[in-house]
Design a protein around this motif. Sequence first.
Motif, PDB file in Angstrom:
ATOM      1  N   LEU A 233       0.818  -1.215   0.000  1.00  0.00           N
ATOM      2  CA  LEU A 233       0.000   0.000   0.000  1.00  0.00           C
ATOM      3  C   LEU A 233       0.856   1.271   0.000  1.00  0.00           C
ATOM      4  CD1 LEU A 233      -2.887   1.059  -0.003  1.00  0.00           C
ATOM      5  CD2 LEU A 233      -2.836   1.058   2.480  1.00  0.00           C
ATOM      6  N   ILE A 234       1.876   1.313   0.879  1.00  0.00           N
ATOM      7  CA  ILE A 234       2.711   2.529   0.914  1.00  0.00           C
ATOM      8  C   ILE A 234       3.422   2.691  -0.432  1.00  0.00           C
ATOM      9  CG2 ILE A 234       4.624   3.731   2.048  1.00  0.00           C
ATOM     10  CD1 ILE A 234       3.953   2.301   4.617  1.00  0.00           C
ATOM     11  N   GLY A 235       3.949   1.583  -0.956  1.00  0.00           N
ATOM     12  CA  GLY A 235       4.666   1.636  -2.238  1.00  0.00           C
ATOM     13  C   GLY A 235       3.759   2.128  -3.355  1.00  0.00           C
ATOM     14  N   ARG A 236       2.535   1.614  -3.367  1.00  0.00           N
ATOM     15  CA  ARG A 236       1.582   1.983  -4.415  1.00  0.00           C
ATOM     16  C   ARG A 236       1.242   3.483  -4.347  1.00  0.00           C
ATOM     17  NH1 ARG A 236      -3.091  -0.120  -7.195  1.00  0.00           N
ATOM     18  NH2 ARG A 236      -3.879   1.724  -8.268  1.00  0.00           N
ATOM     19  N   ILE A 237       1.015   3.948  -3.120  1.00  0.00           N
ATOM     20  CA  ILE A 237       0.642   5.364  -2.961  1.00  0.00           C
ATOM     21  C   ILE A 237       1.803   6.272  -3.396  1.00  0.00           C
ATOM     22  CG2 ILE A 237      -0.078   7.148  -1.266  1.00  0.00           C
ATOM     23  CD1 ILE A 237      -2.257   5.030  -1.808  1.00  0.00           C
ATOM     24  N   GLN A 238       3.045   5.877  -3.069  1.00  0.00           N
ATOM     25  CA  GLN A 238       4.197   6.714  -3.462  1.00  0.00           C
ATOM     26  C   GLN A 238       4.334   6.710  -4.983  1.00  0.00           C
ATOM     27  OE1 GLN A 238       5.017   8.327  -0.758  1.00  0.00           O
ATOM     28  NE2 GLN A 238       3.751   6.774   0.261  1.00  0.00           N
ATOM     29  N   LYS A 239       4.078   5.521  -5.565  1.00  0.00           N
ATOM     30  CA  LYS A 239       4.199   5.408  -7.027  1.00  0.00           C
ATOM     31  C   LYS A 239       3.145   6.310  -7.690  1.00  0.00           C
ATOM     32  CE  LYS A 239       3.847   1.925 -10.599  1.00  0.00           C
ATOM     33  NZ  LYS A 239       2.690   1.069 -10.815  1.00  0.00           N
ATOM     34  N   ASP A 240       1.912   6.200  -7.186  1.00  0.00           N
ATOM     35  CA  ASP A 240       0.827   7.001  -7.773  1.00  0.00           C
ATOM     36  C   ASP A 240       1.071   8.493  -7.613  1.00  0.00           C
ATOM     37  OD1 ASP A 240      -0.303   4.633  -8.401  1.00  0.00           O
ATOM     38  OD2 ASP A 240      -2.002   4.765  -7.006  1.00  0.00           O
ATOM     39  N   ASP A 242       4.105   9.894  -7.393  1.00  0.00           N
ATOM     40  CA  ASP A 242       5.427  10.229  -7.929  1.00  0.00           C
ATOM     41  C   ASP A 242       6.448  10.593  -6.859  1.00  0.00           C
ATOM     42  OD1 ASP A 242       6.237   9.914 -10.422  1.00  0.00           O
ATOM     43  OD2 ASP A 242       5.338  11.756 -11.244  1.00  0.00           O
ATOM     44  N   VAL A 243       6.410   9.887  -5.758  1.00  0.00           N
ATOM     45  CA  VAL A 243       7.374  10.149  -4.680  1.00  0.00           C
ATOM     46  C   VAL A 243       8.449   9.059  -4.739  1.00  0.00           C
ATOM     47  CG1 VAL A 243       7.682  10.195  -2.163  1.00  0.00           C
ATOM     48  CG2 VAL A 243       5.689  11.287  -3.185  1.00  0.00           C
ATOM     49  N   ASP A 244       9.703   9.473  -4.707  1.00  0.00           N
ATOM     50  CA  ASP A 244      10.804   8.502  -4.765  1.00  0.00           C
ATOM     51  C   ASP A 244      11.093   8.001  -3.348  1.00  0.00           C
ATOM     52  OD1 ASP A 244      13.082   7.041  -5.099  1.00  0.00           O
ATOM     53  OD2 ASP A 244      14.392   8.780  -5.458  1.00  0.00           O
ATOM     54  N   HIS A 245      10.574   6.829  -3.023  1.00  0.00           N
ATOM     55  CA  HIS A 245      10.732   6.356  -1.636  1.00  0.00           C
ATOM     56  C   HIS A 245      12.148   5.874  -1.321  1.00  0.00           C
ATOM     57  CE1 HIS A 245       9.106   2.084  -2.755  1.00  0.00           C
ATOM     58  NE2 HIS A 245      10.187   2.392  -3.399  1.00  0.00           N
ATOM     59  N   ASN A 246      13.008   5.847  -2.324  1.00  0.00           N
ATOM     60  CA  ASN A 246      14.410   5.473  -2.060  1.00  0.00           C
ATOM     61  C   ASN A 246      15.206   6.640  -1.478  1.00  0.00           C
ATOM     62  OD1 ASN A 246      14.576   2.728  -2.782  1.00  0.00           O
ATOM     63  ND2 ASN A 246      14.304   3.331  -4.913  1.00  0.00           N
ATOM     64  N   ASN A 247      14.657   7.819  -1.585  1.00  0.00           N
ATOM     65  CA  ASN A 247      15.329   8.981  -1.013  1.00  0.00           C
ATOM     66  C   ASN A 247      14.959   9.086   0.471  1.00  0.00           C
ATOM     67  OD1 ASN A 247      16.170  11.477  -0.186  1.00  0.00           O
ATOM     68  ND2 ASN A 247      15.500  12.545  -2.038  1.00  0.00           N
ATOM     69  N   PRO A 248      15.935   8.854   1.372  1.00  0.00           N
ATOM     70  CA  PRO A 248      15.584   8.822   2.807  1.00  0.00           C
ATOM     71  C   PRO A 248      15.124  10.158   3.373  1.00  0.00           C
ATOM     72  CG  PRO A 248      17.969   8.576   2.494  1.00  0.00           C
ATOM     73  CD  PRO A 248      17.366   8.603   1.128  1.00  0.00           C
ATOM     74  N   SER A 253       4.013  10.306   0.912  1.00  0.00           N
ATOM     75  CA  SER A 253       2.578  10.627   0.830  1.00  0.00           C
ATOM     76  C   SER A 253       1.812   9.725   1.786  1.00  0.00           C
ATOM     77  CB  SER A 253       2.051  10.352  -0.576  1.00  0.00           C
ATOM     78  OG  SER A 253       2.574  11.263  -1.451  1.00  0.00           O
ATOM     79  N   ARG A 254       0.878  10.325   2.488  1.00  0.00           N
ATOM     80  CA  ARG A 254       0.104   9.536   3.470  1.00  0.00           C
ATOM     81  C   ARG A 254      -0.938   8.666   2.778  1.00  0.00           C
ATOM     82  NH1 ARG A 254      -1.857  13.944   7.569  1.00  0.00           N
ATOM     83  NH2 ARG A 254      -2.331  12.296   9.019  1.00  0.00           N
ATOM     84  N   CYS A 255      -1.217   7.502   3.387  1.00  0.00           N
ATOM     85  CA  CYS A 255      -2.201   6.569   2.808  1.00  0.00           C
ATOM     86  C   CYS A 255      -3.489   6.684   3.620  1.00  0.00           C
ATOM     87  CB  CYS A 255      -1.721   5.128   2.905  1.00  0.00           C
ATOM     88  SG  CYS A 255      -0.052   4.914   2.344  1.00  0.00           S
ATOM     89  N   HIS A 301      16.543   2.795   5.502  1.00  0.00           N
ATOM     90  CA  HIS A 301      17.329   2.909   4.265  1.00  0.00           C
ATOM     91  C   HIS A 301      18.766   2.460   4.486  1.00  0.00           C
ATOM     92  CE1 HIS A 301      14.020   5.598   3.131  1.00  0.00           C
ATOM     93  NE2 HIS A 301      14.414   5.431   1.876  1.00  0.00           N
ATOM     94  N   ASN A 302      19.368   2.044   3.400  1.00  0.00           N
ATOM     95  CA  ASN A 302      20.808   1.860   3.383  1.00  0.00           C
ATOM     96  C   ASN A 302      21.269   2.712   2.208  1.00  0.00           C
ATOM     97  OD1 ASN A 302      23.115   0.173   1.840  1.00  0.00           O
ATOM     98  ND2 ASN A 302      23.353  -0.011   4.046  1.00  0.00           N
ATOM     99  N   LYS A 303      21.994   3.777   2.527  1.00  0.00           N
ATOM    100  CA  LYS A 303      22.376   4.783   1.515  1.00  0.00           C
ATOM    101  C   LYS A 303      21.124   5.261   0.785  1.00  0.00           C
ATOM    102  CE  LYS A 303      26.946   2.985   1.302  1.00  0.00           C
ATOM    103  NZ  LYS A 303      27.597   1.819   0.778  1.00  0.00           N
ATOM    104  N   LYS A 304      21.092   5.091  -0.511  1.00  0.00           N
ATOM    105  CA  LYS A 304      19.939   5.650  -1.250  1.00  0.00           C
ATOM    106  C   LYS A 304      18.951   4.546  -1.633  1.00  0.00           C
ATOM    107  CE  LYS A 304      21.051  10.071  -1.857  1.00  0.00           C
ATOM    108  NZ  LYS A 304      20.216  11.143  -1.431  1.00  0.00           N
ATOM    109  N   THR A 305      18.865   3.512  -0.795  1.00  0.00           N
ATOM    110  CA  THR A 305      17.934   2.429  -1.126  1.00  0.00           C
ATOM    111  C   THR A 305      17.010   2.157   0.051  1.00  0.00           C
ATOM    112  OG1 THR A 305      19.664   1.452  -2.459  1.00  0.00           O
ATOM    113  CG2 THR A 305      17.799   0.031  -1.959  1.00  0.00           C
ATOM    114  N   LEU A 306      15.726   2.112  -0.242  1.00  0.00           N
ATOM    115  CA  LEU A 306      14.771   1.752   0.810  1.00  0.00           C
ATOM    116  C   LEU A 306      14.914   0.260   1.080  1.00  0.00           C
ATOM    117  CD1 LEU A 306      12.126   2.435   2.509  1.00  0.00           C
ATOM    118  CD2 LEU A 306      10.924   1.384   0.597  1.00  0.00           C
ATOM    119  N   LEU A 307      15.110  -0.087   2.352  1.00  0.00           N
ATOM    120  CA  LEU A 307      15.190  -1.517   2.698  1.00  0.00           C
ATOM    121  C   LEU A 307      13.814  -2.020   3.101  1.00  0.00           C
ATOM    122  CD1 LEU A 307      18.455  -1.569   4.853  1.00  0.00           C
ATOM    123  CD2 LEU A 307      18.234  -2.042   2.422  1.00  0.00           C
ATOM    124  N   LYS A 308      13.208  -1.343   4.050  1.00  0.00           N
ATOM    125  CA  LYS A 308      11.905  -1.806   4.575  1.00  0.00           C
ATOM    126  C   LYS A 308      11.194  -0.670   5.289  1.00  0.00           C
ATOM    127  CE  LYS A 308      11.470  -6.453   4.480  1.00  0.00           C
ATOM    128  NZ  LYS A 308      10.631  -6.745   3.397  1.00  0.00           N
TER     129      LYS A 308
END
Length: 571
Positions: A233-240, A242-248, A253-255, A301-308
């Motif tokens: 759900l969080i991933g889908r909302i960020q995608k919809d 246009d939020v880059d969730h890999n940027n810590p 965006s709130r769901c 995050h680890n550097k510029k990657t969302l882990l969980k």
Amino acid sequence: MEPVQPLTPRVLCSVLSVKSHSCEVTLDSGRALLSWKEVRPRRGRERSRAGACLAQAFQRVRGLTGTLTHRLPSAGHIVPVSEIVSVGEADVDEKYYGMQWKHMCKPHAFTVHYVQRMKKHRWRCKAVTFWCSDEQLYCHWLQALNDLLEQLACRPKRLLVYINPYGGKKKGRQIYEKKVAPLFCLASITADVIVTEYANHARDNIYEVNLDKYDGIVCVGGDGMFSEVLHGLIGRIQKDSDVDHNNPKIPLSRCYMRIGIIPAGSTDCVCFATVGINDPVTSALHIILGDSQPLDVSAVHNKKTLLKYTVSLLGYGFYGDVLKGSEKNRWLGPARYDFSGFKTFLSHRYYEGTVSFQPAKWAVGSPRDNVCCTAGCYICRQSSKQLEEQQRAETYGLQHNEQEENWTTVKGKFMSINIVVMSCACPRSPKGLSPAAHLADGTADLILVRKCSRLNFLRHLIRHTKSNSDQFDFPFVDVYRIKTFQFTPKHSEEDDSESTDLGNIGKKNFAQICTDHPTCGCSQLNSVWNCDGETLEQTAIEMRVHCQLIRLFARGIEDSHKEDDEMPSRV
Ligand SMILES: Nc1ncnc2c1ncn2[C@@H]1O[C@H](COP(=O)(O)OP(=O)(O)OP(=O)(O)O)[C@@H](O)[C@H]1O
């Protein structure tokens, strides 16, 4: 001229019959309360016509003349309309009708299904049937109750349900079909059910499905299954959006779509901490009533990657090792955690590293103030206000620069490093890892347990199981309320992988051997992070709390004293 609306009376009051007793039934639309109370015949006075008639009928049938009033408790029942599950025409049983109502014209009956609070935050769906002889009155009551229920806009009508058939004791499907689906049907909720076929099926499906069709998503399973739905759900909302969730650093965006959890796993920690019990019927009723509980989520995050994302525990050291050990013994079922916990305790490992964090200076509470998060929590409400103000400021371009705020750094040897976004209360530890942590205040509690003796660590662990002891009251334990966190292990993965130093290689290999043979007494270099029951591959991480990122079909744990007061007495 505007059409004149028919006036609905604010209070509807009639004498109806409940289980053969005459009751004064009141529907107060203004206060949204339904109440019923036995009509007691007063000495020397005549009963109301309807009451007398009903009482006589039952007395005749049952031969109870003279005993009726002694059999009835005097207290009444009060049910808020918001806690009514459904109202419908009752089946007028032929036999019952023939026996008890034969002197009357055709009886009419409607049944109100409502929530009744039992002990320990358990809810049950109770039913009460009201009888009357007047069809018009009966229609009037049905209409009035259903009109009030229609106004409850927060109630879901259509849900998307994911069932993990392999979670916990593998009873997810059975639990849903036997305990939950009948209640959804009663409440006229339609559900599209997907029984998952592989891990991450639910997460992937959420990316594809048309979410506009639904008022909520329900997962039937344990914390792992909830985590899947959360990520989807969080991933889908960020995608919809246009939020880059890999940027810590970026705000997410709130769901607003709510998630319901029907507990059917080995660990139902999120359900327990947000409802107070892991009981499928109670959770189903919270969903039906349309409860809404905002929940903080931490992004790791680890550097510029969302882990969980995590909503409960991010634990390194003891809890990371327990999880890692438990995965080798999945065949043991839920008992694997006890077995692994015992083994990990005996190995008594500690890990070196540097912890940095930004304290949540603006937070209203503190981890040791003994103010627990309950339904309608004042501290979480304050955070909601702050969040709204912050969002308003952002709209006007007044962004707050938290980079400049102070960081605190702690270097050392740690038995465990735990960051909890909620209390993490569970049946084993009713207070949780941090009893005063809040569900939706935009903070997490960081608990640092530094190197200590085995006995002291045991004393610290035991205090989690007792309700009246403070697990932070040890010189080797520190607790902070934070909003961001970073950890760098002393032996970082890069050093290990890039190093050609022979000594390092030897150390690394030796550590590997010793992980498999903990009794040899040497220390493993790094632990793993336990992120809501899943291990992370990276040890160098950064974490940020996102205030009230998601919503659950829950209301937080109700105050048990208040609950007892509100427990309606029976008619
Ligand atoms: N059909 C499936 N087959 C295999 N794994 C699945 C399936 N559906 C979901 N899963 C995965 O199973 C894992 C465990 O699920 P769940 O949390 O429901 O049960 P659990 O017994 O409580 O496990 P946990 O140890 O996570 O508490 C989840 O991580 C989920 O991704």
